[in-house]
Scaffold this motif. Structure first.
Motif, PDB file in Angstrom:
ATOM      1  N   SER A   1       2.568   3.509  -0.458  1.00  0.00           N
ATOM      2  CA  SER A   1       1.627   3.648   0.644  1.00  0.00           C
ATOM      3  C   SER A   1       0.833   4.951   0.527  1.00  0.00           C
ATOM      4  CB  SER A   1       2.383   3.596   1.974  1.00  0.00           C
ATOM      5  OG  SER A   1       1.502   3.788   3.043  1.00  0.00           O
ATOM      6  N   LYS A   2       1.507   6.035   0.175  1.00  0.00           N
ATOM      7  CA  LYS A   2       0.826   7.325   0.019  1.00  0.00           C
ATOM      8  C   LYS A   2      -0.128   7.287  -1.169  1.00  0.00           C
ATOM      9  CE  LYS A   2       0.907  10.452   2.094  1.00  0.00           C
ATOM     10  NZ  LYS A   2      -0.072  10.951   3.111  1.00  0.00           N
TER      11      LYS A   2
ATOM     12  N   GLU B   1      -3.081   5.333   0.014  1.00  0.00           N
ATOM     13  CA  GLU B   1      -3.831   6.111   1.013  1.00  0.00           C
ATOM     14  C   GLU B   1      -4.729   7.142   0.333  1.00  0.00           C
ATOM     15  OE1 GLU B   1      -2.678   9.752   3.914  1.00  0.00           O
ATOM     16  OE2 GLU B   1      -1.418   7.981   4.125  1.00  0.00           O
TER      17      GLU B   1
END
Length: 81
Positions: free
Chosen positions: A20-21, A24
């Protein structure tokens, strides 16, 4: 081939946190799915010295076998945010 490689196990919440990071921050990365059985995780063990996931490598910054999802997320924020 991307500079960053993520070693992960599908369904692992800690791996999902790192992925997810990476998404992102819009980073390109390669994914290597490790076997469910720890004894079969030879590739990730060669990179990090242990069999847990997630693990990342970042060739552009000389990172080899960083583990622990919180440490990885902190590293990604400090380096790429």
């Amino acid at each position: 081939m991307a500079d960053i490689t993520l070693y992960e196990l599908p369904g692992c919440p800690y791996c999902a946190k790192v992925r997810s990071k990476l998404d992102e921050l819009e980073l390109e990365y390669d994914v290597i799915e490790v076997p469910r059985n720890h004894d079969d995780r030879t590739q990730v063990k060669e990179v990090s010295g242990q069999t847990g996931v997630p693990v990342i490598t970042d060739e552009a910054n000389g990172v080899e076998g960083m583990n622990e999802s919180d440490d990885i997320v902190d590293y990604l924020e400090e380096t790429y945010a």
